[in-house]
Each structure stands twice: as structure tokens, then as C-alpha cells.
Design a protein around this motif. Structure first.
Motif, PDB file in Angstrom:
ATOM      1  N   TRP A  66       0.875  -1.124  -0.039  1.00  0.00           N
ATOM      2  CA  TRP A  66      -0.035   0.030  -0.097  1.00  0.00           C
ATOM      3  C   TRP A  66       0.913   1.115  -0.076  1.00  0.00           C
ATOM      4  N   THR A  67       0.605   2.112  -0.876  1.00  0.00           N
ATOM      5  CA  THR A  67       1.387   3.311  -1.067  1.00  0.00           C
ATOM      6  C   THR A  67       0.467   4.434  -0.910  1.00  0.00           C
ATOM      7  N   ASN A  68      -0.718   4.307  -0.574  1.00  0.00           N
ATOM      8  CA  ASN A  68      -1.781   5.546  -0.456  1.00  0.00           C
ATOM      9  C   ASN A  68      -2.539   5.031   0.631  1.00  0.00           C
ATOM     10  N   LEU A  69      -2.628   5.453   1.668  1.00  0.00           N
ATOM     11  CA  LEU A  69      -3.440   5.210   2.975  1.00  0.00           C
ATOM     12  C   LEU A  69      -4.700   5.838   3.066  1.00  0.00           C
ATOM     13  N   GLU A  70      -5.148   6.408   2.290  1.00  0.00           N
ATOM     14  CA  GLU A  70      -6.392   7.575   2.106  1.00  0.00           C
ATOM     15  C   GLU A  70      -7.573   6.515   2.251  1.00  0.00           C
ATOM     16  N   ILE A  98      -0.683  10.554  10.072  1.00  0.00           N
ATOM     17  CA  ILE A  98      -1.648  11.512  10.736  1.00  0.00           C
ATOM     18  C   ILE A  98      -2.526  12.164   9.723  1.00  0.00           C
ATOM     19  N   ASN A  99      -2.013  12.577   8.403  1.00  0.00           N
ATOM     20  CA  ASN A  99      -2.876  13.258   7.583  1.00  0.00           C
ATOM     21  C   ASN A  99      -4.006  12.254   6.894  1.00  0.00           C
ATOM     22  N   THR A 100      -3.761  10.996   6.880  1.00  0.00           N
ATOM     23  CA  THR A 100      -4.838   9.983   6.212  1.00  0.00           C
ATOM     24  C   THR A 100      -5.419   9.358   7.495  1.00  0.00           C
ATOM     25  N   ARG A 101      -5.281   9.716   8.494  1.00  0.00           N
ATOM     26  CA  ARG A 101      -5.960   8.986  10.011  1.00  0.00           C
ATOM     27  C   ARG A 101      -5.627   7.777   9.924  1.00  0.00           C
ATOM     28  N   PHE A 102      -4.660   7.216   9.184  1.00  0.00           N
ATOM     29  CA  PHE A 102      -4.327   5.814   9.540  1.00  0.00           C
ATOM     30  C   PHE A 102      -3.759   5.535  10.857  1.00  0.00           C
TER      31      PHE A 102
END
Length: 229
Positions: A66-70, A98-102
Motif C-alpha cells: 500500500w502506497t496510499n493510505l487514504e 496523521i494526515n490520512t488518519r491511518f
């Protein structure tokens, strides 16, 4: 019971004992989830080749990157055996979490029995404070909150440890008032519930808030709750 593998970093030879123990703790018939986002995007393909060469010989049959956690959620993790979070820039890694809330999903997954392996930056984020990386990583992403996931009690994680780092660790202790677990590149720890076990070829070191108090971890399980003085 959570199982958290924290590696001091290093190459495949240096981490092989921790890697082997990790594969023994998971269902190797399920895919491993690999998150390399501490590294620049241009290196993702190389990272995938590297982790495949590391774990497929150890019996892990499938690796998903996974390279994108959005827009991820906790249910998305149900089909995986475990999560591997790779090294790179610790500030960049934490900011993306933090930014993706993951970050909340990762903490919940770990606290509820998920198996997670963090290498270098991927290990540092599980400590109390990530400023243990400030001697080697640059905060190029403008991160202004340095609080880690705090899943190792009151301890912060220092990776790529060498004895020459001792003065830097003492400065960190004086500034941030949190004890440190220092991991050489040949060494990692397995946190199983509330206990830690050192795995590797060199001892790990625990630096308490008292600058004259250092504990050497060499092999056996140690109850981390007894280290807080």
C-alpha cells in the motif's frame, strides 16, 4: 495480545534473526501488508523487490504493498497476516499516517492483537516521541507534532544505535524526559503483550530518565513495567 516487532534497521543479514521470528508468528498463507511510505515514491518498486527477496524465501507467499493510505479502514486489514512498515524518513512517515488518519487504525489494529513489524522509521513511530530520529532525519515535511503511537509504554525508540550516539541520547533525555530503548542494526525486540524480548546479535540498551542509569537487554524476556524508575 499485541505482537510488535521493532528493528534497529540494517540489511537482510543483520535482521535475519528478527525476520525469521516474525515469520514464525504469522500465518504465512495469508498476504503480508507492506507499507513503504517513509521512502520517496520513486523507490517504491525497488522497495517491493527488496521485501519480496527478504520474506518469500522465509515462506511468505504473497505481499501486498500500500502506497496510499487514504480512505482505509480497519476492515481492510482483516485479510492480512500482519503489517510491515518500512524505514526511511520518520517525519514523513508520521505525517502521512496523521494526515490520512491511518494512525488511529494502525494503533487499534496493534492493540487488538494484530502483528506489526516496524523497521527503523517504522519502529520509531511506535515509541513515545519520534525525535530520537532527529540526528539522522530532516523534518522536510513541516511536521510539528512529534508524538508517536506510544505502544511501548513511556519509551521512545532509537534505531541504528552506536555507542557514539550516547551523548545525543543524553541530550534527548534531558530535553524530552522520556526513557529510550536503543537498538543497533543487528538487533530488534519483540513486544509481546507487556513484555519485551531481544532478538539479534548485539544487546539493546535502555536509557532511563536518570542519565547514569543504563540497562542492557541481552536475550531473555524483561518486564518493561519494571523499567520506569
Amino acid at each position: 495480545m499485541k505482537k510488535l516487532f521493532l528493528s534497529g534497521g540494517g540489511d537482510a543479514y543483520q535482521t535475519q534473526k528478527l525476520d525469521q521470528r516474525f515469520t514464525e508468528e504469522i500465518d504465512r498463507n495469508k498476504p503480508l501488508l507492506y507499507i513503504p511510505i517513509a521512502i520517496h515514491t520513486s523507490r517504491f518498486d525497488d522497495c517491493y523487490e527488496w521485501i519480496s527477496s527478504l520474506f518469500k524465501p522465509l515462506g511468505i507467499k504473497s505481499i501486498t504493498m500500500w502506497t496510499n493510505l487514504e480512505d482505509r479502514n480497519i476492515q481492510d486489514l482483516e485479510g492480512f497476516s500482519s503489517i510491515y512498515i518500512g524505514g526511511g524518513n520518520t517525519f514523513q512517515l508520521l505525517k502521512q499516517l496523521i494526515n490520512t488518519r491511518f494512525i488511529g487504525i494502525l494503533k487499534r489494529y496493534t492493540e487488538h492483537g494484530g502483528v506489526v513489524y516496524g523497521g527503523s522509521a517504522g519502529a520509531i513511530i511506535f515509541g513515545k516521541n519520534i525525535m530520537t530520529c532527529s540526528h539522522m532525519d530532516h523534518n522536510t515535511v513541516g511536521l510539528n507534532c512529534f508524538k508517536g503511537l506510544g505502544l511501548v509504554g513511556e519509551y521512545s525508540i532509537w534505531c541504528h544505535y552506536q555507542h557514539e550516539h550516547d551523548p545525543l541520547i543524553q541530550k534527548y533525555l534531558e530535553m524530552y524526559k522520556t526513557p529510550v530503548i536503543a537498538l543497533p542494526e543487528e538487533t530488534g525486540v519483540l513486544m509481546c503483550g507487556q513484555r519485551l524480548h531481544m532478538i539479534g546479535d548485539k544487546p539493546a540498551y535502555v536509557y532511563k530518565r536518570d542519565r547514569n542509569s543504563v540497562m542492557i537487554i541481552d536475550g531473555d524476556f524483561i518486564n518493561k513495567l519494571s523499567w520506569t524508575s
